[in-house]
Design an enzyme around this catalytic site. Structure first.
Site, PDB file in Angstrom:
ATOM      1  N   ARG A  12       0.836  -1.202   0.000  1.00  0.00           N
ATOM      2  CA  ARG A  12       0.000   0.000   0.000  1.00  0.00           C
ATOM      3  C   ARG A  12       0.870   1.251   0.000  1.00  0.00           C
ATOM      4  NH1 ARG A  12      -1.611   2.367   4.501  1.00  0.00           N
ATOM      5  NH2 ARG A  12      -1.664   0.416   5.692  1.00  0.00           N
TER       6      ARG A  12
ATOM      7  N   TYR B 215     -14.049  16.808 -18.214  1.00  0.00           N
ATOM      8  CA  TYR B 215     -14.602  15.464 -18.247  1.00  0.00           C
ATOM      9  C   TYR B 215     -15.748  15.371 -17.237  1.00  0.00           C
ATOM     10  CZ  TYR B 215     -14.938  10.532 -16.957  1.00  0.00           C
ATOM     11  OH  TYR B 215     -15.391   9.280 -16.652  1.00  0.00           O
TER      12      TYR B 215
ATOM     13  N   ASP C 118      -4.859  18.884 -16.412  1.00  0.00           N
ATOM     14  CA  ASP C 118      -5.167  17.516 -16.832  1.00  0.00           C
ATOM     15  C   ASP C 118      -4.627  17.356 -18.253  1.00  0.00           C
ATOM     16  OD1 ASP C 118      -6.347  15.199 -17.894  1.00  0.00           O
ATOM     17  OD2 ASP C 118      -8.062  15.349 -16.545  1.00  0.00           O
TER      18      ASP C 118
END
Length: 389
Positions: A60, A112, A183
């Site tokens: 993790r 988006y 982005d």
């Protein structure tokens, strides 16, 4: 040794030879000579002794396969650290943890649909405030308030292909001590590097061009800000949203062909966009590679290409829906950036959760289709579109 962008898709500069001819990587990093980086499918790691470590403790926190992928993406974007996450939305969600209740962000209005859904339904609930703007044309500086912490843009935007001048926006952001977040999914680091233009943070849906084969989900955050790097490294281990080893390997494999995929897909997109312009039932074609696109010159200045996303509008809703029914080689599917050409209906797919008023304001009408052009023979793709039209 300094590599070109194509070579960086396959090799880490830090693993090239030192002056003494020895590998520059750390001890035991040759993986028995394996050319394909191994999948370290393990949850935890044994320690040599008390106070000793191999450098890995628990997957993790970090995993060798994920670390290799992060290094590759980091060097492609010119950052100092990169974070591989379970999806593009996981990346944006983690990024929002940098902000606290009362913070204000200016975000592009044409994003988006999943990003808009996150901002409207999760981030806003957590006390973060948002103001939408057309960052390619509006006076963004006039919207800045004392609570503003960042400007968030896509360029080109999804799906209307609006182009923001990254360097100009970075100047505005930094003049007011704000972060500029870009982005870069539509262009990939092969065609565009926002950090080199002044952006502070870059995000990607790695599912798209980076992985490139429509077979896995991934997301990335890349920065070169030490303070942000430290915060994100803490957050990724705390939230548990890091990318799994096998998915990391799939993206590593996909990135190896990023350059040739992007070049072929872009070449196809340019030819298809120009062909669509000749069709009577097509009322508008939006592609930054077309000279009449308002962002064409900005793209020439800040990018090394125009990408392979094409948005076009039909003469009627019925005609748009008919095309979705009739395409055969081209697949009617949500997503983009893979080797296969996909056609998407933003109104009911990618932007279904965006309020209708905002969709229409952004130009996403029921007649609008979005094409993610792949690497098939372009004449075959045009033939399929021709029969569908």
């Amino acid at each position: 040794m300094s590599f070109s962008i194509e070579t960086k898709c396959l090799h880490l500069e830090e693993d090239s030879q030192n002056n003494d001819g020895q590998p520059a990587c750390r001890e035991n990093c040759n993986h028995y000579g394996s050319i394909s980086f191994p999948i370290y499918q393990t949850a935890t790691y044994a320690h040599p002794g008390v106070g000793k470590s191999t450098g890995f403790d628990y997957s993790r926190l970090q995993n060798p396969t994920r670390e290799q992928l992060e290094k590759i993406v980091c060097q492609l974007e010119g950052g100092t650290d990169a974070f591989a996450l379970s999806s593009g939305m996981a990346a944006i969600t983690l990024l929002m943890e940098l902000f606290k209740p009362g913070d204000h962000l200016i975000v592009d209005s044409d994003l988006y649909g999943g990003t808009i859904r996150l901002f409207d339904n999760v981030s806003s609930k957590n006390g973060i405030q948002f103001t939408r703007a057309n960052c390619s044309g509006d006076d963004v500086e006039s919207i800045i308030t004392p609570a503003t912490k960042a400007i968030y843009v896509e360029t080109p935007t999804n799906p209307m292909m609006n182009v923001t001048d990254i360097a100009a926006m970075a100047k505005i952001a930094h003049a007011h001590k704000l972060l500029l977040i870009v982005d870069n999914t539509f262009m990939s680091p092969y065609f565009q590097n926002p950090l080199a233009l002044g952006a502070d943070v870059v995000v990607h849906s790695g599912t798209k061009f980076l992985a490139g084969h429509n077979d896995t989900l991934a997301g990335f955050i890349i920065t070169k800000n030490p303070e942000i790097n430290e915060k994100l490294r803490f957050l990724i281990k705390t939230t548990g949203s890091g990318l799994a080893p096998f998915d990391s390997w799939l993206v590593l494999r996909g990135i190896k062909t990023l350059g040739i995929r992007m070049e072929k897909a872009q070449s196809n997109a340019d030819k298809i966009a120009r062909w669509l312009k000749t069709q009577k039932v097509v009322t508008k074609v939006i592609y930054p590679g077309l000279e009449e696109h308002p962002g064409h010159k900005i793209m020439q200045r800040q990018s090394r290409g125009f990408g392979s996303m094409v948005t076009f509008r039909l003469s009627s809703t019925e005609k748009a829906l008919s095309i979705l029914e009739k395409v055969r080689l081209i697949k009617y599917a949500e997503s983009l950036g893979g080797v296969e050409t996909l056609i998407t209906y933003p109104t009911t797919q990618t932007h279904a959760d965006v309020p209708e008023e905002l969709r229409l304001k952004n130009g996403i009408t029921p007649e609008t289709l979005r094409l993610s052009v792949g690497i098939e023979n372009v004449e075959d793709l045009i033939a399929d579109l021709k029969q569908a039209l």
